[in-house]
Scaffold this motif. Structure first.
Motif, PDB file in Angstrom:
ATOM      1  N   SER A 197       0.822  -1.197   0.000  1.00 56.83           N
ATOM      2  CA  SER A 197       0.000   0.000   0.000  1.00 56.83           C
ATOM      3  C   SER A 197       0.862   1.255   0.000  1.00 56.83           C
ATOM      4  O   SER A 197       0.343   2.365  -0.048  1.00 56.83           O
ATOM      5  N   GLY A 198       2.185   1.100   0.041  1.00 61.60           N
ATOM      6  CA  GLY A 198       3.076   2.240  -0.041  1.00 61.60           C
ATOM      7  C   GLY A 198       3.240   2.699  -1.480  1.00 61.60           C
ATOM      8  O   GLY A 198       2.617   2.178  -2.409  1.00 61.60           O
ATOM      9  N   VAL A 199       4.079   3.704  -1.685  1.00 62.87           N
ATOM     10  CA  VAL A 199       4.390   4.182  -3.036  1.00 62.87           C
ATOM     11  C   VAL A 199       5.233   3.119  -3.732  1.00 62.87           C
ATOM     12  O   VAL A 199       6.217   2.637  -3.197  1.00 62.87           O
ATOM     13  N   ILE A 200       4.837   2.741  -4.950  1.00 58.22           N
ATOM     14  CA  ILE A 200       5.508   1.660  -5.679  1.00 58.22           C
ATOM     15  C   ILE A 200       5.938   2.153  -7.052  1.00 58.22           C
ATOM     16  O   ILE A 200       5.175   2.827  -7.743  1.00 58.22           O
ATOM     17  N   GLU A 201       7.160   1.802  -7.446  1.00 56.33           N
ATOM     18  CA  GLU A 201       7.604   2.076  -8.808  1.00 56.33           C
ATOM     19  C   GLU A 201       8.357   0.858  -9.347  1.00 56.33           C
ATOM     20  O   GLU A 201       9.230   0.318  -8.685  1.00 56.33           O
ATOM     21  N   ARG A 202       7.985   0.460 -10.541  1.00 56.29           N
ATOM     22  CA  ARG A 202       8.626  -0.674 -11.211  1.00 56.29           C
ATOM     23  C   ARG A 202       9.577  -0.146 -12.277  1.00 56.29           C
ATOM     24  O   ARG A 202       9.253   0.769 -13.026  1.00 56.29           O
ATOM     25  N   THR A 203      10.772  -0.730 -12.348  1.00 53.95           N
ATOM     26  CA  THR A 203      11.781  -0.290 -13.305  1.00 53.95           C
ATOM     27  C   THR A 203      12.287  -1.487 -14.101  1.00 53.95           C
ATOM     28  O   THR A 203      12.775  -2.459 -13.534  1.00 53.95           O
ATOM     29  N   ASP A 204      12.163  -1.400 -15.407  1.00 54.49           N
ATOM     30  CA  ASP A 204      12.651  -2.433 -16.310  1.00 54.49           C
ATOM     31  C   ASP A 204      14.142  -2.232 -16.521  1.00 54.49           C
ATOM     32  O   ASP A 204      14.568  -1.179 -16.996  1.00 54.49           O
ATOM     33  N   ASP A 251      -6.349  -0.868  -2.130  1.00 54.03           N
ATOM     34  CA  ASP A 251      -6.971  -1.091  -0.823  1.00 54.03           C
ATOM     35  C   ASP A 251      -5.894  -1.316   0.235  1.00 54.03           C
ATOM     36  O   ASP A 251      -4.691  -1.330  -0.064  1.00 54.03           O
ATOM     37  N   ILE A 252      -6.294  -1.489   1.492  1.00 52.62           N
ATOM     38  CA  ILE A 252      -5.315  -1.564   2.573  1.00 52.62           C
ATOM     39  C   ILE A 252      -4.513  -2.852   2.551  1.00 52.62           C
ATOM     40  O   ILE A 252      -3.518  -2.986   3.261  1.00 52.62           O
ATOM     41  N   ASN A 253      -4.922  -3.826   1.718  1.00 54.21           N
ATOM     42  CA  ASN A 253      -4.145  -5.051   1.555  1.00 54.21           C
ATOM     43  C   ASN A 253      -3.188  -4.972   0.379  1.00 54.21           C
ATOM     44  O   ASN A 253      -2.531  -5.949   0.033  1.00 54.21           O
ATOM     45  N   GLY A 254      -3.109  -3.790  -0.250  1.00 53.83           N
ATOM     46  CA  GLY A 254      -2.183  -3.604  -1.356  1.00 53.83           C
ATOM     47  C   GLY A 254      -2.721  -4.036  -2.703  1.00 53.83           C
ATOM     48  O   GLY A 254      -1.991  -4.031  -3.690  1.00 53.83           O
ATOM     49  N   LYS A 255      -4.002  -4.373  -2.790  1.00 59.92           N
ATOM     50  CA  LYS A 255      -4.607  -4.820  -4.048  1.00 59.92           C
ATOM     51  C   LYS A 255      -5.123  -3.623  -4.833  1.00 59.92           C
ATOM     52  O   LYS A 255      -5.800  -2.747  -4.297  1.00 59.92           O
ATOM     53  N   THR A 256      -4.796  -3.582  -6.140  1.00 59.15           N
ATOM     54  CA  THR A 256      -5.312  -2.528  -7.001  1.00 59.15           C
ATOM     55  C   THR A 256      -6.767  -2.824  -7.337  1.00 59.15           C
ATOM     56  O   THR A 256      -7.082  -3.841  -7.950  1.00 59.15           O
ATOM     57  N   VAL A 257      -7.674  -1.924  -6.943  1.00 57.79           N
ATOM     58  CA  VAL A 257      -9.107  -2.143  -7.160  1.00 57.79           C
ATOM     59  C   VAL A 257      -9.662  -1.258  -8.274  1.00 57.79           C
ATOM     60  O   VAL A 257     -10.743  -1.525  -8.797  1.00 57.79           O
ATOM     61  N   ILE A 258      -8.949  -0.197  -8.614  1.00 59.81           N
ATOM     62  CA  ILE A 258      -9.316   0.651  -9.753  1.00 59.81           C
ATOM     63  C   ILE A 258      -8.033   1.029 -10.481  1.00 59.81           C
ATOM     64  O   ILE A 258      -7.030   1.385  -9.858  1.00 59.81           O
ATOM     65  N   ASN A 259      -8.078   0.946 -11.801  1.00 60.46           N
ATOM     66  CA  ASN A 259      -6.937   1.300 -12.639  1.00 60.46           C
ATOM     67  C   ASN A 259      -7.486   2.023 -13.859  1.00 60.46           C
ATOM     68  O   ASN A 259      -8.176   1.419 -14.681  1.00 60.46           O
ATOM     69  N   GLN A 260      -7.230   3.331 -13.962  1.00 65.22           N
ATOM     70  CA  GLN A 260      -7.778   4.060 -15.095  1.00 65.22           C
ATOM     71  C   GLN A 260      -6.796   5.119 -15.602  1.00 65.22           C
ATOM     72  O   GLN A 260      -5.994   5.662 -14.844  1.00 65.22           O
TER      73      GLN A 260
END
Length: 378
Positions: free
Chosen positions: A239-246, A333-342
């Motif tokens: 649930s923190g700030v996340i960044e993915r880097t290829d 959500d508080i479990n870290g699951k993405t529930v909306i992506n737009q």
């Protein structure tokens, strides 16, 4: 060892929030004795690594300048069934013997705990055992390349051990926690994230309160996932700030396995020896710093102007005061699951269908900055 040649039959997924990191530099080939380097640890100015299976219960201490093995430390009362990662706190070193060979059928998962003072002063030491099982695993039938109960990453976080799974079945990663104390524990699932790849290592950096995970996609493209954890709730790591880097453009196809924080923004990364399409990629050590990650690189004035309102809200959230272009909006959500992506739509997002509770709005900008704001759905 997991042979990447078997994975190259699949097609690479597309990842909406990734940046390029250009400062990864090759240090040297690691010694042949650690060709299956699976975990990394930086301690007392030296690098510690181990093989993932088929070796004795050995830790190898390396000189960071030359890469030469300085000492081999044997744990006399341990067995290397499938050592996958290593971590530390102020007093102990923890070794994760929980590799599940992608099958998900092991019932002897354990973490060896050794005293740092023993490691420093001797080359033959003993360990204590922390045993565990996953709280939500009920089926132990062998499921090759189709199990979500493999793991290759572990980090100490506060008073717990966090285990990050390597989910062959759905390419997500689950975070489980167990106490750092000796005993037999039920690992509690606290968070999940769609990694679109296999997680193979983790390190916690106390200097900026973050995790950095490493892994590779189903076609062998390596990547890093940075997690800024100062906003997490109830151990919900993702649930923190996340960044993915290829990092595929820099390393090419690689079986990245180990990662460790040095200090500040500095990190080491290791690659296991593997054969791909008849070409042998040797075991290597890489060095980089995480200055290329930009989750918080935005002017402080812009941040103070940013408003997410109304909060609490029943139907819609508005974003105001941010002059930079928004690329994507996510609700976590508080479990870290993405529930909306737009994709951005007039700087607003509909939340009417969400259940009542606390959520995080992740705002991804076109310059790869990511900002997270907490809100309440009522």
């Amino acid at each position: 060892m997991r042979h990447l040649s078997l994975l190259f039959l699949l097609i690479m997924s597309c990842f909406p929030l990734h940046a390029q990191i250009e400062n990864i530099t090759e240090k040297y080939d690691l010694p042949n004795a650690v060709s299956e380097t699976s975990g990394l640890l930086f301690l007392n100015g030296k690098l510690i690594t181990h093989n993932d299976s088929g070796d004795a219960a050995n830790l190898y201490e390396l000189d960071t300048i030359t890469g030469n093995i300085i000492r081999t430390i044997n744990i006399s009362n341990a067995t290397n069934v499938d050592w996958e990662d290593i971590t530390q706190d102020d007093t102990y070193i923890y070794i994760g013997d929980f590799g599940n060979n992608s099958n998900g059928n092991r019932q002897d998962l354990k973490i060896y705990r050794i005293l740092k003072s023993d490691f420093t002063n001797s080359t033959s030491i003993t360990s204590e055992t922390i045993a565990f099982s996953y709280e939500d695993q009920t089926d132990f039938a062998s499921q090759p390349n189709n199990s979500n109960f493999d793991a290759e990453a572990i980090s100490v976080y506060k008073d717990k051990l966090v285990i990050f799974t390597k989910n062959w079945k759905d390419n997500t990663v689950n975070a489980y926690t167990i106490p750092k104390i000796i005993g037999n524990h039920s690992a509690k699932k606290v968070s999940s994230y769609t990694s679109n790849g296999l997680i193979t290592g983790s390190t916690y950096n106390k200097d900026d309160d973050s995790f950095l995970l490493c892994g590779y996609t189903t076609n062998g493209a390596p990547f890093l996932i940075y997690i800024k954890v100062n906003a997490i709730t109830n151990d919900a790591i993702f649930s923190g700030v996340i960044e993915r880097t290829d990092i595929n453009p820099t390393l090419g196809p690689s079986q990245i396995e180990g990662i460790t924080a040095i200090s500040g923004e500095k990190y080491f990364l290791s690659r296991e020896k593997v054969e791909i399409g008849g070409t042998v990629l040797t075991q290597k050590l890489y060095r980089f710093d995480n200055g290329s990650f930009s989750p918080l690189h935005i002017d402080d004035v812009e941040l103070t102007r940013l408003q997410v309102f109304p909060n609490p809200s029943q139907e819609i959230l508005f974003i105001k005061g941010l002059n930079l272009d928004i690329k994507q909006l996510f609700v976590i959500d508080i479990n870290g699951k993405t529930v909306i992506n737009q994709k951005n739509s007039n700087n607003q997002i509909l939340i009417k269908e969400l259940t009542i509770g606390t959520y995080f709005l992740k705002i991804a900008l076109k310059n790869n900055t990511i900002i997270t704001k907490k809100f309440i759905k009522n």
